[in-house]
Motif scaffolding. Sequence first.
Motif, PDB file in Angstrom:
ATOM      1  N   ALA A  76       0.828  -1.206   0.000  1.00 30.03           N
ATOM      2  CA  ALA A  76       0.000   0.000   0.000  1.00 30.03           C
ATOM      3  C   ALA A  76       0.860   1.254   0.000  1.00 30.03           C
ATOM      4  O   ALA A  76       0.597   2.213  -0.736  1.00 30.03           O
ATOM      5  CB  ALA A  76      -0.933  -0.012   1.208  1.00 30.03           C
ATOM      6  N   ALA A  77       1.914   1.276   0.828  1.00 27.15           N
ATOM      7  CA  ALA A  77       2.810   2.435   0.870  1.00 27.15           C
ATOM      8  C   ALA A  77       3.551   2.590  -0.453  1.00 27.15           C
ATOM      9  O   ALA A  77       3.752   3.711  -0.940  1.00 27.15           O
ATOM     10  CB  ALA A  77       3.810   2.277   2.010  1.00 27.15           C
ATOM     11  N   ALA A  78       3.953   1.466  -1.040  1.00 31.44           N
ATOM     12  CA  ALA A  78       4.654   1.521  -2.326  1.00 31.44           C
ATOM     13  C   ALA A  78       3.749   2.081  -3.416  1.00 31.44           C
ATOM     14  O   ALA A  78       4.177   2.911  -4.235  1.00 31.44           O
ATOM     15  CB  ALA A  78       5.155   0.131  -2.710  1.00 31.44           C
ATOM     16  N   HIS A  79       2.503   1.644  -3.434  1.00 31.97           N
ATOM     17  CA  HIS A  79       1.572   2.128  -4.456  1.00 31.97           C
ATOM     18  C   HIS A  79       1.355   3.636  -4.335  1.00 31.97           C
ATOM     19  O   HIS A  79       1.239   4.327  -5.350  1.00 31.97           O
ATOM     20  CB  HIS A  79       0.239   1.378  -4.344  1.00 31.97           C
ATOM     21  CG  HIS A  79       0.365  -0.078  -4.658  1.00 31.97           C
ATOM     22  ND1 HIS A  79      -0.627  -0.995  -4.403  1.00 31.97           N
ATOM     23  CD2 HIS A  79       1.380  -0.794  -5.208  1.00 31.97           C
ATOM     24  CE1 HIS A  79      -0.233  -2.194  -4.771  1.00 31.97           C
ATOM     25  NE2 HIS A  79       0.982  -2.094  -5.264  1.00 31.97           N
ATOM     26  N   GLU A  80       1.340   4.145  -3.103  1.00 25.78           N
ATOM     27  CA  GLU A  80       1.207   5.594  -2.907  1.00 25.78           C
ATOM     28  C   GLU A  80       2.402   6.346  -3.491  1.00 25.78           C
ATOM     29  O   GLU A  80       2.280   7.501  -3.896  1.00 25.78           O
ATOM     30  CB  GLU A  80       1.072   5.906  -1.418  1.00 25.78           C
ATOM     31  CG  GLU A  80      -0.260   5.482  -0.815  1.00 25.78           C
ATOM     32  CD  GLU A  80      -0.342   5.815   0.655  1.00 25.78           C
ATOM     33  OE1 GLU A  80       0.639   6.382   1.195  1.00 25.78           O
ATOM     34  OE2 GLU A  80      -1.377   5.503   1.277  1.00 25.78           O
ATOM     35  N   ALA A  81       3.568   5.674  -3.507  1.00 26.38           N
ATOM     36  CA  ALA A  81       4.776   6.288  -4.058  1.00 26.38           C
ATOM     37  C   ALA A  81       4.924   6.021  -5.555  1.00 26.38           C
ATOM     38  O   ALA A  81       5.959   6.353  -6.146  1.00 26.38           O
ATOM     39  CB  ALA A  81       6.005   5.763  -3.318  1.00 26.38           C
ATOM     40  N   GLY A  82       3.891   5.419  -6.157  1.00 31.07           N
ATOM     41  CA  GLY A  82       3.932   5.152  -7.592  1.00 31.07           C
ATOM     42  C   GLY A  82       4.688   3.902  -7.972  1.00 31.07           C
ATOM     43  O   GLY A  82       5.077   3.726  -9.134  1.00 31.07           O
ATOM     44  N   ILE A  83       4.886   2.988  -7.016  1.00 32.29           N
ATOM     45  CA  ILE A  83       5.616   1.743  -7.263  1.00 32.29           C
ATOM     46  C   ILE A  83       4.614   0.582  -7.270  1.00 32.29           C
ATOM     47  O   ILE A  83       3.974   0.315  -6.244  1.00 32.29           O
ATOM     48  CB  ILE A  83       6.670   1.503  -6.171  1.00 32.29           C
ATOM     49  CG1 ILE A  83       7.681   2.652  -6.130  1.00 32.29           C
ATOM     50  CG2 ILE A  83       7.382   0.179  -6.396  1.00 32.29           C
ATOM     51  CD1 ILE A  83       8.611   2.606  -4.925  1.00 32.29           C
ATOM     52  N   PRO A  84       4.463  -0.124  -8.387  1.00 33.13           N
ATOM     53  CA  PRO A  84       3.485  -1.221  -8.452  1.00 33.13           C
ATOM     54  C   PRO A  84       4.009  -2.503  -7.811  1.00 33.13           C
ATOM     55  O   PRO A  84       4.094  -3.559  -8.442  1.00 33.13           O
ATOM     56  CB  PRO A  84       3.263  -1.389  -9.960  1.00 33.13           C
ATOM     57  CG  PRO A  84       4.568  -0.995 -10.573  1.00 33.13           C
ATOM     58  CD  PRO A  84       5.100   0.122  -9.694  1.00 33.13           C
ATOM     59  N   LEU A  85       4.362  -2.425  -6.540  1.00 33.68           N
ATOM     60  CA  LEU A  85       4.946  -3.561  -5.828  1.00 33.68           C
ATOM     61  C   LEU A  85       3.908  -4.662  -5.653  1.00 33.68           C
ATOM     62  O   LEU A  85       2.778  -4.405  -5.241  1.00 33.68           O
ATOM     63  CB  LEU A  85       5.468  -3.098  -4.468  1.00 33.68           C
ATOM     64  CG  LEU A  85       6.054  -4.159  -3.525  1.00 33.68           C
ATOM     65  CD1 LEU A  85       7.209  -4.885  -4.173  1.00 33.68           C
ATOM     66  CD2 LEU A  85       6.495  -3.502  -2.220  1.00 33.68           C
ATOM     67  N   ASP A  86       4.309  -5.895  -5.958  1.00 31.00           N
ATOM     68  CA  ASP A  86       3.438  -7.058  -5.797  1.00 31.00           C
ATOM     69  C   ASP A  86       4.302  -8.194  -5.253  1.00 31.00           C
ATOM     70  O   ASP A  86       5.095  -8.787  -5.981  1.00 31.00           O
ATOM     71  CB  ASP A  86       2.818  -7.449  -7.139  1.00 31.00           C
ATOM     72  CG  ASP A  86       1.916  -8.668  -7.044  1.00 31.00           C
ATOM     73  OD1 ASP A  86       1.763  -9.207  -5.927  1.00 31.00           O
ATOM     74  OD2 ASP A  86       1.370  -9.096  -8.069  1.00 31.00           O
ATOM     75  N   LEU A 125       9.853  -5.680  -8.569  1.00 34.66           N
ATOM     76  CA  LEU A 125       8.802  -5.639  -9.591  1.00 34.66           C
ATOM     77  C   LEU A 125       8.842  -6.845 -10.520  1.00 34.66           C
ATOM     78  O   LEU A 125       7.834  -7.186 -11.135  1.00 34.66           O
ATOM     79  CB  LEU A 125       8.915  -4.352 -10.420  1.00 34.66           C
ATOM     80  CG  LEU A 125       8.894  -3.042  -9.621  1.00 34.66           C
ATOM     81  CD1 LEU A 125       8.847  -1.853 -10.566  1.00 34.66           C
ATOM     82  CD2 LEU A 125       7.734  -2.995  -8.640  1.00 34.66           C
ATOM     83  N   GLU A 126      10.011  -7.482 -10.611  1.00 34.10           N
ATOM     84  CA  GLU A 126      10.139  -8.629 -11.515  1.00 34.10           C
ATOM     85  C   GLU A 126      10.503  -9.921 -10.787  1.00 34.10           C
ATOM     86  O   GLU A 126      10.487 -10.994 -11.395  1.00 34.10           O
ATOM     87  CB  GLU A 126      11.204  -8.335 -12.580  1.00 34.10           C
ATOM     88  CG  GLU A 126      10.914  -7.094 -13.416  1.00 34.10           C
ATOM     89  CD  GLU A 126      12.094  -6.678 -14.268  1.00 34.10           C
ATOM     90  OE1 GLU A 126      12.989  -7.534 -14.489  1.00 34.10           O
ATOM     91  OE2 GLU A 126      12.134  -5.518 -14.709  1.00 34.10           O
ATOM     92  N   GLY A 127      10.855  -9.810  -9.507  1.00 36.63           N
ATOM     93  CA  GLY A 127      11.260 -10.996  -8.767  1.00 36.63           C
ATOM     94  C   GLY A 127      12.612 -11.536  -9.184  1.00 36.63           C
ATOM     95  O   GLY A 127      12.902 -12.724  -8.997  1.00 36.63           O
ATOM     96  N   ALA A 128      13.466 -10.690  -9.762  1.00 35.18           N
ATOM     97  CA  ALA A 128      14.767 -11.131 -10.260  1.00 35.18           C
ATOM     98  C   ALA A 128      15.683 -11.522  -9.110  1.00 35.18           C
ATOM     99  O   ALA A 128      15.619 -10.954  -8.021  1.00 35.18           O
ATOM    100  CB  ALA A 128      15.414 -10.022 -11.087  1.00 35.18           C
TER     101      ALA A 128
END
Length: 212
Positions: A76-86, A125-128
């Motif tokens: 949720a915090a990442a999304h607020e910063a514009g990061i599509p973290l999953d 973002l990619e799980g690398a």
Amino acid sequence: MTPLRIDLVTDIVCPWCFIGTRRLDDLVGRLGEPVEIVHHPFLLDPSIPPEGMDLRERLRTKYGADPEAMFARVEAAAHEAGIPLDFAKVRRTPATEKAHALVAAAAAWGAQQPLALALFEAYFLEGADIGNTRTLVEIAAPFGLSDEEVVAIAESPEARNAVRKAAAELSAQGISGVPFFVFGNRFALSGAQPEAVLEEAMRRARAEEAAE
């Protein structure tokens, strides 16, 4: 205008470090002021083996609870910063000495900040697997490091030892949480602070520099 030095202590597998680094990057881009961001390594868990560990298993062992609720809060915090973290894409915790060694080397090209962000993005973002040398070769390619240079740095025991030594020294100085920012060698902030807080620290550091 002389660039303002901003020292930034992070670990590449720390999601709050990703958020804090992105917020700082966005702020610097918005303000358009000259800055010099200098990255320093931190190892959240120096015991991570070279092959890495299963992320969820490690967190369950450490905290004694299912980490999914923790993931939701960070996402949720990442999304607020514009990061599509999953976190569904992030399965393992890699060792980060190799990645830190590359960021340190990138100082010679003035590419520490973009390379650090690229490493954060690749992992979160990619799980690398950013503990894998071939993966690091691909990530570092756009930032002035040849394949041979990346392999030489990543596989160098001396470079990895230098990372561990630098991280240990920062811990000995009292830095126990990251991200950790120091503005103009004057003002320190810990945590993924909002842009407004970072901007105020920059303003105060600039003002003190001008007053000298």
